[in-house]
Design an enzyme around this catalytic site. Structure first.
Site, mmCIF file in Angstrom:
data_model
loop_
_atom_site.group_PDB
_atom_site.id
_atom_site.type_symbol
_atom_site.label_atom_id
_atom_site.label_comp_id
_atom_site.label_asym_id
_atom_site.label_seq_id
_atom_site.Cartn_x
_atom_site.Cartn_y
_atom_site.Cartn_z
ATOM 1 N N VAL A 77 45.789 50.012 45.672
ATOM 2 C CA VAL A 77 45.659 49.452 46.828
ATOM 3 C C VAL A 77 47.233 50.237 47.158
ATOM 4 O O VAL A 77 47.775 49.729 46.606
ATOM 5 C CB VAL A 77 45.526 47.863 46.548
ATOM 6 C CG1 VAL A 77 45.700 47.531 48.080
ATOM 7 C CG2 VAL A 77 44.358 47.541 46.411
ATOM 8 N N GLY A 83 48.355 42.511 47.469
ATOM 9 C CA GLY A 83 48.364 40.887 47.486
ATOM 10 C C GLY A 83 47.727 40.260 48.446
ATOM 11 O O GLY A 83 47.948 39.062 48.894
ATOM 12 N N GLN A 84 46.711 41.047 48.884
ATOM 13 C CA GLN A 84 45.770 40.373 49.719
ATOM 14 C C GLN A 84 44.067 40.228 49.618
ATOM 15 O O GLN A 84 43.405 40.288 50.234
ATOM 16 C CB GLN A 84 45.936 40.962 51.307
ATOM 17 C CG GLN A 84 47.264 40.803 51.819
ATOM 18 C CD GLN A 84 47.409 41.749 53.206
ATOM 19 O OE1 GLN A 84 47.120 41.317 54.239
ATOM 20 N NE2 GLN A 84 48.069 42.864 52.979
ATOM 21 N N GLY A 85 44.008 40.464 48.261
ATOM 22 C CA GLY A 85 42.616 40.301 47.735
ATOM 23 C C GLY A 85 41.799 41.540 47.568
ATOM 24 O O GLY A 85 40.753 41.431 47.403
ATOM 25 N N GLY A 87 42.504 44.428 45.739
ATOM 26 C CA GLY A 87 42.084 44.827 44.542
ATOM 27 C C GLY A 87 41.052 44.151 43.934
ATOM 28 O O GLY A 87 40.177 44.690 43.206
ATOM 29 N N TYR A 122 44.105 42.151 35.889
ATOM 30 C CA TYR A 122 42.775 42.108 35.090
ATOM 31 C C TYR A 122 42.284 41.082 34.413
ATOM 32 O O TYR A 122 41.165 40.581 34.467
ATOM 33 C CB TYR A 122 42.816 43.309 34.021
ATOM 34 C CG TYR A 122 42.734 44.717 35.066
ATOM 35 C CD1 TYR A 122 41.716 45.126 35.454
ATOM 36 C CD2 TYR A 122 44.054 45.541 34.818
ATOM 37 C CE1 TYR A 122 41.858 46.452 36.337
ATOM 38 C CE2 TYR A 122 44.320 46.741 35.714
ATOM 39 C CZ TYR A 122 43.107 47.199 36.194
ATOM 40 O OH TYR A 122 43.284 48.292 36.911
#
Ligand SMILES: CC(C)(COP(=O)(O)OP(=O)(O)OC[C@H]1O[C@@H](n2cnc3c(N)ncnc32)[C@H](O)[C@@H]1OP(=O)(O)O)[C@@H](O)C(=O)NCCC(=O)NCCS
Length: 140
Positions: A77, A83-85, A87, A122
């Site tokens: 990303v 940091g915004q979902g 990934g 992960y």
């Protein structure tokens, strides 16, 4: 500063070799020659692009035999979109892809090698961190 996202669209197999290289280098992976990137995309099982208002902001790939073993590669990303979902969306999409395309209908393995410091990501995606991931760099 993070950008506030509207809708993220995940699209299969539209990633260009140029964008693949750009996303890799933007996130600290080594630069690779375009013919190499072209072949890697062609020979992979699937690649996905994460688009925000039509703009490429992330990617992910699956490589493997398409039956017993599937490996996540280049889950990326762009820094300003992290940091915004996104990934999570990419990984969830690829996991769903595996479930849909696995031939046994029983179980299959999704593996990968976590970049240093990304293990927690992960784990959040339901992956187990194993000590025996290996890799070997060969000169070509
Ligand atoms: C790793 C990467 C793909 C994560 O993408 P992202 O869009 O920032 O992650 P998300 O916002 O979807 O995060 C999902 C969850 O994982 C967590 N997470 C993200 N990165 C993490 C990290 N490095 N360590 C621990 N947790 C992490 C988030 O806090 C979030 O948790 P929550 O749902 O409880 O809030 C992104 O940081 C990246 O592209 N890094 C550079 C390339 C790279 O190293 N890729 C991994 C190759 S193995």
């Amino acid at each position: 500063m993070n950008i506030i996202l509207d809708e993220i669209e995940i699209v299969e197999n539209v990633l260009t070799p140029e964008d693949f290289v750009r996303l890799r280098t933007a996130t600290g992976f080594t630069d690779i020659p375009l013919p190499h990137a072209t072949r890697a995309l062609k020979n992979g099982l699937v690649n996905v692009s994460a688009l925000c208002d039509g703009e490429l902001v992330g990617m992910g790939r699956l490589v493997g035999d398409g039956a017993m073993y599937w490996y996540l590669q280049e889950i990326i990303v762009l820094p300003e979109y992290q940091g915004q979902g996104i990934g999570r969306k990419i990984v969830n999409y690829l996991v769903e892809y595996v479930i849909l395309h696995s031939s046994t209908g029983k179980f299959t393995t999704i593996g990968g090698v976590s970049a240093k410091g990304k293990e927690g990501f992960y784990q959040k995606m339901g992956f187990e961190i194993i000590p025996n991931g290996i890799k070997k760099m060969v000169e070509i």
